[in-house]
Motif scaffolding. Sequence first.
Motif, short mmCIF file in Angstrom:
data_model
loop_
_atom_site.label_atom_id
_atom_site.label_comp_id
_atom_site.label_asym_id
_atom_site.label_seq_id
_atom_site.Cartn_x
_atom_site.Cartn_y
_atom_site.Cartn_z
N MET A 1 15.69 2.49 33.22
CA MET A 1 16.00 3.24 33.93
C MET A 1 17.01 4.23 33.70
SD MET A 1 14.83 4.53 36.75
CE MET A 1 15.14 5.75 38.22
N ALA A 2 18.12 3.59 33.25
CA ALA A 2 19.40 4.18 32.86
C ALA A 2 19.31 5.04 31.63
CB ALA A 2 20.58 3.21 32.69
N GLY A 3 18.29 5.01 30.68
CA GLY A 3 18.04 5.62 29.61
C GLY A 3 17.36 6.82 29.76
N SER A 4 16.66 7.21 30.95
CA SER A 4 16.02 8.27 31.16
C SER A 4 16.88 9.39 31.83
CB SER A 4 15.04 8.00 31.93
OG SER A 4 14.94 7.64 33.39
N GLU A 5 18.00 9.20 32.50
CA GLU A 5 18.76 9.78 33.28
C GLU A 5 20.21 9.94 32.58
OE1 GLU A 5 19.28 9.20 37.36
OE2 GLU A 5 16.96 8.53 37.69
N PRO A 6 20.78 11.26 32.56
CA PRO A 6 22.08 11.38 31.98
C PRO A 6 23.19 10.67 32.81
CG PRO A 6 21.55 13.24 32.80
CD PRO A 6 20.20 12.48 32.84
N VAL A 7 23.99 10.11 32.28
CA VAL A 7 25.29 9.44 33.06
C VAL A 7 26.13 10.63 33.45
CG1 VAL A 7 27.22 7.55 33.08
CG2 VAL A 7 24.84 7.06 32.14
N THR A 8 26.34 10.91 34.75
CA THR A 8 27.41 11.67 35.16
C THR A 8 28.26 11.14 36.16
OG1 THR A 8 25.71 12.69 36.75
CG2 THR A 8 25.91 13.76 34.49
N ALA A 9 29.34 11.85 36.33
CA ALA A 9 30.24 11.50 37.64
C ALA A 9 29.83 12.29 38.79
CB ALA A 9 31.66 11.99 37.28
N PRO A 10 30.08 11.61 39.93
CA PRO A 10 29.77 12.19 41.18
C PRO A 10 30.17 13.54 41.47
CG PRO A 10 30.33 9.94 41.77
CD PRO A 10 30.63 10.14 40.12
N ASP A 11 31.32 13.79 41.05
CA ASP A 11 31.99 15.22 41.16
C ASP A 11 31.30 16.52 40.35
OD1 ASP A 11 33.01 14.48 38.88
OD2 ASP A 11 35.14 15.18 39.20
N GLN A 12 30.63 15.74 39.51
CA GLN A 12 29.71 17.02 38.81
C GLN A 12 28.59 17.35 39.63
OE1 GLN A 12 28.91 14.76 35.31
NE2 GLN A 12 30.78 15.65 34.00
N HIS A 13 28.21 16.75 40.47
CA HIS A 13 27.06 17.19 41.29
C HIS A 13 27.27 18.22 42.41
CE1 HIS A 13 24.59 14.21 39.05
NE2 HIS A 13 25.52 13.40 39.30
N LYS A 14 28.71 18.19 42.84
CA LYS A 14 29.11 19.18 43.80
C LYS A 14 29.13 20.40 43.27
CE LYS A 14 32.55 15.68 45.29
NZ LYS A 14 33.78 15.48 45.62
N PRO A 15 28.73 21.44 44.03
CA PRO A 15 28.70 22.91 43.72
C PRO A 15 30.27 23.35 43.64
CG PRO A 15 28.02 22.74 45.90
CD PRO A 15 28.09 21.20 45.30
N GLY A 16 30.76 23.97 42.73
CA GLY A 16 32.12 24.40 42.72
C GLY A 16 32.34 25.90 42.74
N HIS A 17 33.62 26.32 43.32
CA HIS A 17 33.64 27.82 43.18
C HIS A 17 34.89 28.08 42.35
CE1 HIS A 17 31.02 28.25 46.33
NE2 HIS A 17 31.62 27.40 47.15
N ARG A 18 34.53 27.83 40.85
CA ARG A 18 35.58 28.07 39.95
C ARG A 18 36.18 29.50 39.87
NH1 ARG A 18 31.62 25.45 35.67
NH2 ARG A 18 31.79 23.43 36.22
N LYS A 19 35.39 30.45 40.08
CA LYS A 19 35.70 31.79 39.84
C LYS A 19 36.83 32.17 40.81
CE LYS A 19 34.19 36.41 38.92
NZ LYS A 19 33.29 37.31 38.53
N SER A 20 36.25 31.90 42.19
CA SER A 20 37.09 32.13 43.48
C SER A 20 38.63 31.44 43.23
CB SER A 20 36.26 31.78 44.64
OG SER A 20 36.22 30.45 44.87
N GLY A 21 38.55 30.04 42.87
CA GLY A 21 39.88 29.14 42.74
C GLY A 21 40.50 29.89 41.79
N ARG A 22 39.94 30.60 40.47
CA ARG A 22 41.07 31.04 39.66
C ARG A 22 41.70 32.33 40.03
NH1 ARG A 22 37.05 30.89 34.13
NH2 ARG A 22 37.41 28.64 33.98
N ILE A 23 40.74 33.23 40.94
CA ILE A 23 41.26 34.38 41.54
C ILE A 23 42.38 34.24 42.59
CG2 ILE A 23 40.49 36.37 43.08
CD1 ILE A 23 37.70 36.36 41.66
N GLY A 24 41.98 33.15 43.52
CA GLY A 24 43.29 32.56 44.37
C GLY A 24 44.56 32.27 43.72
#
Length: 74
Positions: A1-24
Amino acid sequence: MAGSEPVTAPDQHKPGHRKSGRIGAVLSAVVLVVMALCGNHEGKVEDIWLIGIALVLLAIVIGDSVLRRNGLRS
């Protein structure tokens, strides 16, 4: 099962607003510099702190964009 899915951190699944953070961050740095230039300070200690914090904010934004461009951050 682990071989078929990439291993990622939970915070990578959250949508982020990078552009608005940079502008702010950039707008906050501009406001801090304007406060330093247009303030009614008699001493220069306040100006040094305001400009220093603005420079730190800009360094973080620039460092983040450089790391993302080089692929070192997701």
